[in-house]
Scaffold this active site. Structure first.
Site, PDB file in Angstrom:
ATOM      1  N   ASP A 158       8.807 -27.511  -3.667  1.00  0.00           N
ATOM      2  CA  ASP A 158       8.363 -28.899  -3.474  1.00  0.00           C
ATOM      3  C   ASP A 158       7.270 -29.313  -4.473  1.00  0.00           C
ATOM      4  O   ASP A 158       6.677 -30.379  -4.336  1.00  0.00           O
ATOM      5  CB  ASP A 158       7.898 -29.130  -2.025  1.00  0.00           C
ATOM      6  CG  ASP A 158       6.692 -28.268  -1.660  1.00  0.00           C
ATOM      7  OD1 ASP A 158       6.239 -27.471  -2.520  1.00  0.00           O
ATOM      8  OD2 ASP A 158       6.199 -28.388  -0.522  1.00  0.00           O
ATOM      9  N   ASN A 186       8.969 -22.740  -2.278  1.00  0.00           N
ATOM     10  CA  ASN A 186      10.018 -23.554  -1.641  1.00  0.00           C
ATOM     11  C   ASN A 186      10.401 -24.779  -2.456  1.00  0.00           C
ATOM     12  O   ASN A 186      11.154 -25.631  -2.001  1.00  0.00           O
ATOM     13  CB  ASN A 186       9.618 -23.943  -0.209  1.00  0.00           C
ATOM     14  CG  ASN A 186       8.484 -24.948  -0.190  1.00  0.00           C
ATOM     15  OD1 ASN A 186       7.864 -25.216  -1.233  1.00  0.00           O
ATOM     16  ND2 ASN A 186       8.206 -25.523   0.959  1.00  0.00           N
ATOM     17  N   GLU A 230     -21.166 -19.050  -1.294  1.00  0.00           N
ATOM     18  CA  GLU A 230     -21.232 -20.110  -2.299  1.00  0.00           C
ATOM     19  C   GLU A 230     -22.532 -20.861  -2.048  1.00  0.00           C
ATOM     20  O   GLU A 230     -22.616 -21.722  -1.186  1.00  0.00           O
ATOM     21  CB  GLU A 230     -20.050 -21.075  -2.174  1.00  0.00           C
ATOM     22  CG  GLU A 230     -20.018 -22.041  -3.346  1.00  0.00           C
ATOM     23  CD  GLU A 230     -19.668 -23.490  -3.015  1.00  0.00           C
ATOM     24  OE1 GLU A 230     -19.373 -24.242  -3.948  1.00  0.00           O
ATOM     25  OE2 GLU A 230     -19.704 -23.884  -1.837  1.00  0.00           O
ATOM     26  N   ASP A 281     -18.058 -21.306   2.127  1.00  0.00           N
ATOM     27  CA  ASP A 281     -18.211 -22.591   1.428  1.00  0.00           C
ATOM     28  C   ASP A 281     -19.562 -23.228   1.764  1.00  0.00           C
ATOM     29  O   ASP A 281     -19.968 -23.244   2.934  1.00  0.00           O
ATOM     30  CB  ASP A 281     -17.068 -23.512   1.872  1.00  0.00           C
ATOM     31  CG  ASP A 281     -16.980 -24.790   1.056  1.00  0.00           C
ATOM     32  OD1 ASP A 281     -16.793 -24.693  -0.160  1.00  0.00           O
ATOM     33  OD2 ASP A 281     -17.102 -25.883   1.638  1.00  0.00           O
ATOM     34  N   ASP A 339       4.876 -21.820  -6.380  1.00  0.00           N
ATOM     35  CA  ASP A 339       5.570 -22.637  -5.372  1.00  0.00           C
ATOM     36  C   ASP A 339       6.904 -21.990  -5.028  1.00  0.00           C
ATOM     37  O   ASP A 339       7.826 -22.016  -5.843  1.00  0.00           O
ATOM     38  CB  ASP A 339       5.754 -24.048  -5.962  1.00  0.00           C
ATOM     39  CG  ASP A 339       6.746 -24.895  -5.186  1.00  0.00           C
ATOM     40  OD1 ASP A 339       6.882 -24.690  -3.957  1.00  0.00           O
ATOM     41  OD2 ASP A 339       7.370 -25.779  -5.818  1.00  0.00           O
ATOM     42  N   ASP A 353       2.337 -22.354  -2.535  1.00  0.00           N
ATOM     43  CA  ASP A 353       2.341 -21.992  -1.120  1.00  0.00           C
ATOM     44  C   ASP A 353       2.129 -20.481  -0.968  1.00  0.00           C
ATOM     45  O   ASP A 353       2.073 -19.745  -1.965  1.00  0.00           O
ATOM     46  CB  ASP A 353       3.646 -22.445  -0.446  1.00  0.00           C
ATOM     47  CG  ASP A 353       4.864 -22.146  -1.305  1.00  0.00           C
ATOM     48  OD1 ASP A 353       4.967 -20.985  -1.769  1.00  0.00           O
ATOM     49  OD2 ASP A 353       5.691 -23.043  -1.551  1.00  0.00           O
TER      50      ASP A 353
HETATM   51  C1  NOJ Z   1     -17.356 -26.294  -2.494  1.00  0.00           C
HETATM   52  C2  NOJ Z   1     -15.903 -26.190  -2.805  1.00  0.00           C
HETATM   53  O1  NOJ Z   1     -15.716 -25.188  -3.754  1.00  0.00           O
HETATM   54  C3  NOJ Z   1     -15.472 -27.554  -3.262  1.00  0.00           C
HETATM   55  O2  NOJ Z   1     -14.183 -27.544  -3.808  1.00  0.00           O
HETATM   56  C4  NOJ Z   1     -15.587 -28.498  -2.125  1.00  0.00           C
HETATM   57  O3  NOJ Z   1     -15.308 -29.814  -2.565  1.00  0.00           O
HETATM   58  C5  NOJ Z   1     -16.995 -28.480  -1.520  1.00  0.00           C
HETATM   59  N1  NOJ Z   1     -17.515 -27.154  -1.384  1.00  0.00           N
HETATM   60  C6  NOJ Z   1     -16.980 -29.109  -0.159  1.00  0.00           C
HETATM   61  O4  NOJ Z   1     -16.319 -28.261   0.737  1.00  0.00           O
HETATM   62 CA    CA Z   2       5.724 -25.277  -1.993  1.00  0.00          CA
END
Ligand code: NOJ
Ligand code: CA
Length: 500
Positions: free
Chosen positions: A22, A20, A252, A194, A18, A26
Site C-alpha cells: 500500500d 502489503n 530522548e 520520547d 512495505d 509495515d
Molecule cells: C520526539 C520525536 O522524535 C518526534 O518525532 C516527535 O515529533 C516529538 N518527540 C513529539 O513526540
Molecule cells: Ca504497507
C-alpha cells in the site's frame, strides 16, 4: 551487558519496507528485512512508533499504547517480528511516548465529554481562562494551548493533536507502568523514551517569560528537565530490573549539557541517553574533541556508557548536514570507533541525502506551525531496481522517492567495495570482532589541528582528517571511509582505521 557497546539501528516503520503493497512500510516489511540487518552487523533495532494512531505526528500521537495500528499490521505480526529478530540475533527496543497522547485517545475523548473539574480532565493539563493560561509556545510553533468548546484550554507542547499528560496524577504513573509491563511481557528488550525531559512541568505552570520554542534550547524552561522526571525513571528502572534478560531504556532528552544528560542515566535511572551534543556538533576536530571529552567525562561520573548518534527521523540527514557523502562517511567511521553505543538511523548506511520534497507532499505537522518540516529524512528506503518504489513495496509511496535513488539502493550498493553499505558492513564487522566497545579511548597527538587521532584498546587507531591537506599515515589502514591518495596519504574529509 549487550547495550553497553551495541550498534542500534533505528527503524522508522512507515518508511522501511512495505510488505502489503500500500506504499506504507509495515511490520511484516521489517520482518522481511531482518536478514539484511543481521548481515549489516547491527546488534539491535529500535522501532519508532507502530501504535494505534491517527498519524498526525508520524505515530508520536498515540491513541492506544497497547495496540498496533492497522496500517502497520497486527500484534501477532509484532510477536512474529520479535521472535524472528531473536532468531537473527537481534534485540528489539520500542518507542514509548509518555509525554502526550493523541486527542483520539479514549482518555482525551472522555476528558472532553466529562467537562471542567472532572477527574478525566485531571489526566491532562486543562485550565480555564479567557486566553491561553501562560505564555508557553509549542515546540512545533504557535501557542502551546488550545481552547475546547466549553472554554477550557489544554496544554500541548507539540501539535494541538498531542495533549500533554499530567504526571502529577498517580493514574498516569500507573498507566505507564502497566504499558511498560505490557511490552516487556511481549519480549521487547527495551524502550526509547520520547521527550524524556518533558513529562513533569513546574508547579503552577509559570510563564516562561520569553519566546522560545526550539526542541534543543531547553535550559531554564518550566516545562523541560524538571527534577521530578527523575523519580519516574527510578520507578521504571525497578520494573525493567525485575525482568530477566538485560532490559534497557534510552532517553530522548534534549537538555543543555552533558552533565544534565548524565542525570538521566544515573545508576538507578535509565540506561542510556542520546548524545544530541554529538549529533549537532560541526564536523570539525576541535568541536568534536570537546564534545567527546565532555560526554566521556559526564558519563564516567555516573558509570553509564556513552552513546553517539549522527541522525534520526527529526534531523537533517548527515550527508546533507555535513555537506557531502564523503564527509558523512568520515563521520560514520569516526563515530563507530568511539567507545560505548552507536545509533544508526535507517538509510545512513546507504548514504541517503535529505530529500527536498515539494511542500504539497509534506506531512509533518510542524510544517504548518513553524514552516519547517522533517519529512526530508523520512522518505521510504530504496532496496532494489531502477525506478521508484525501488523495491520498497507498493507505489506510490507515502512520500515520493527521488528519481536519482537507483544507485543508492541496497541492491545497487551490495558487493561494491566502494559503496557506503559495504563501508558500514566492514566497519561493523571489525568493530564486532576485535575491540567491541569496552576498550578505553586515548587521544594521540594530532599531526595537524584539523585531525583527530585516538587509540582504542586493545589495538585500533582511528584517524579522522577533517582538514584541507592530505596527511601521512603511520601504517596501512584496515578500513578507510574513502580512497587514499596514490602516495598513501589520507585525503581531507576521510577517516581511517589502523591496527597496531
Ligand atoms: C520526539 C520525536 O522524535 C518526534 O518525532 C516527535 O515529533 C516529538 N518527540 C513529539 O513526540
Ligand atoms: Ca504497507
Amino acid at each position: 551487558m549487550w547495550w553497553q557497546s551495541a550498534v542500534i539501528y533505528q527503524v522508522y516503520p512507515r518508511s522501511f519496507a512495505d510488505a502489503n503493497g500500500d506504499g506504507i512500510g509495515d511490520l511484516e516489511g521489517v520482518r522481511s528485512k531482518l536478514g539484511y540487518l543481521r548481515d549489516l552487523g547491527v546488534d539491535a533495532i529500535w522501532l519508532s512508533p507502530f501504535y494505534r494512531s491517527p498519524m498526525i505526528d508520524g505515530g508520536y500521537d498515540v491513541s492506544d499504547h497497547r495496540a498496533v495500528d492497522p496500517m502497520f499490521g497486527t500484534l501477532s505480526d509484532l510477536d512474529g517480528l520479535i521472535a524472528d529478530a531473536r532468531a537473527h540475533g537481534l534485540r528489539v527496543i520500542v518507542d514509548l511516548v509518555p509525554n502526550h497522547y493523541s486527542t483520539e485517545h479514549p482518555w482525551f475523548v472522555d476528558a472532553l465529554a466529562a467537562g471542567p473539574g472532572s477527574p478525566a480532565r485531571e489526566r491532562f493539563h486543562f485550565r480555564p481562562g479567557d486566553g491561553p493560561p501562560n505564555d508557553w509556545q509549542s515546540i512545533f510553533g504557535g501557542p502551546a494551548w488550545t481552547q475546547v468548546p466549553d472554554g477550557e484550554w489544554y496544554l500541548h507542547l507539540f501539535d494541538s493533536s498531542q495533549p500533554d499528560l499530567n504526571w502529577q496524577n498517580p493514574e498516569v504513573h500507573a498507566e505507564f507502568e502497566a504499558i511498560l509491563r505490557f511490552w516487556l511481557d511481549r519480549g521487547v528488550d527495551g524502550f526509547r523514551v520520547d521527550v524524556a525531559h518533558g513529562l513533569v512541568k513546574a508547579a503552577g505552570l509559570p510563564d516562561l517569560g520569553t519566546e522560545r520554542t526550539h526542541m534543543f534550547d531547553t535550559s531554564g524552561t518550566p516545562y523541560f528537565d524538571q527534577d521530578g522526571v527523575h523519580e519516574i525513571y527510578r520507578a521504571w528502572r525497578k520494573i525493567l530490573d525485575s525482568y530477566p534478560g538485560d532490559r534497557m531504556a534510552v532517553a530522548e532528552a534534549w537538555v543543555p549539557s552533558p552533565e544534565r544528560v548524565a542525570r538521566y542515566v544515573r545508576p538507578d535511572e535509565l540506561h542510556q541517553a542520546f548524545n544530541f551534543d554529538y549529533l549537532t556538533a560541526p564536523l570539525r576536530a576541535a568541536d568534536l574533541r570537546r564534545v567527546i571529552d565532555a560526554s566521556l567525562a559526564a558519563c564516567a561520573t555516573v558509570g553509564a556508557p556513552p552513546t553517539w548518534v549522527l541522525g534520526n527521523h527529526d534531523t537533517v540527514r548527515p550527508v546533507t548536514r555535513y555537506g557531502s557523502l564523503g564527509r558523512a562517511r568520515a563521520a560514520a567511521l569516526l563515530m563507530l570507533a568511539l567507545p560505548g553505543s552507536a545509533y544508526v538511523h535507517q538509510g545512513e548506511e546507504l548514504g541517503l541525502p535529505e530529500v527536498d520534497l515539494p511542500v504539497e507532499v509534506r506531512r509533518d505537522p510542524a510544517l504548518a506551525r513553524s514552516g519547517h518540516s522533517r519529512d526530508g529524512c523520512r522518505v521510504p528506503l530504496p532496496w532494489s531496481g531502477a525506478a521508484a518504489p525501488y523495491g520498497f513495496g507498493g507505489a506510490p509511496t507515502w512520500l515520493p522517492q527521488p528519481d536519482a535513488w537507483a544507485g543508492l539502493s541496497v541492491e545497487a550498493q551490495t558487493g561494491d567495495p566502494e559503496s557506503t553499505v559495504e563501508l558500514y558492513r566492514a566497519a561493523l564487522r571489525i568493530r564486532r570482532s576485535s575491540w567491541a566497545g569496552s576498550g578505553a579511548l586515548r587521544w594521540l597527538d594530532p599531526p595537524a589541528p584539523e585531525v583527530l587521532a585516538f587509540t582504542r584498546e586493545p589495538g585500533l587507531v582511528c584517524v579522522a582528517n577533517l582538514g584541507s591537506e592530505p596527511m601521512t599515515l603511520d601504517g596501512r589502514p584496515i578500513l578507510a571511509s574513502g580512497p587514499l591518495n596514490d602516495d598513501g596519504t589520507l585525503p581531507p574529509d576521510t577517516t581511517a582505521w589502523l591496527a597496531v
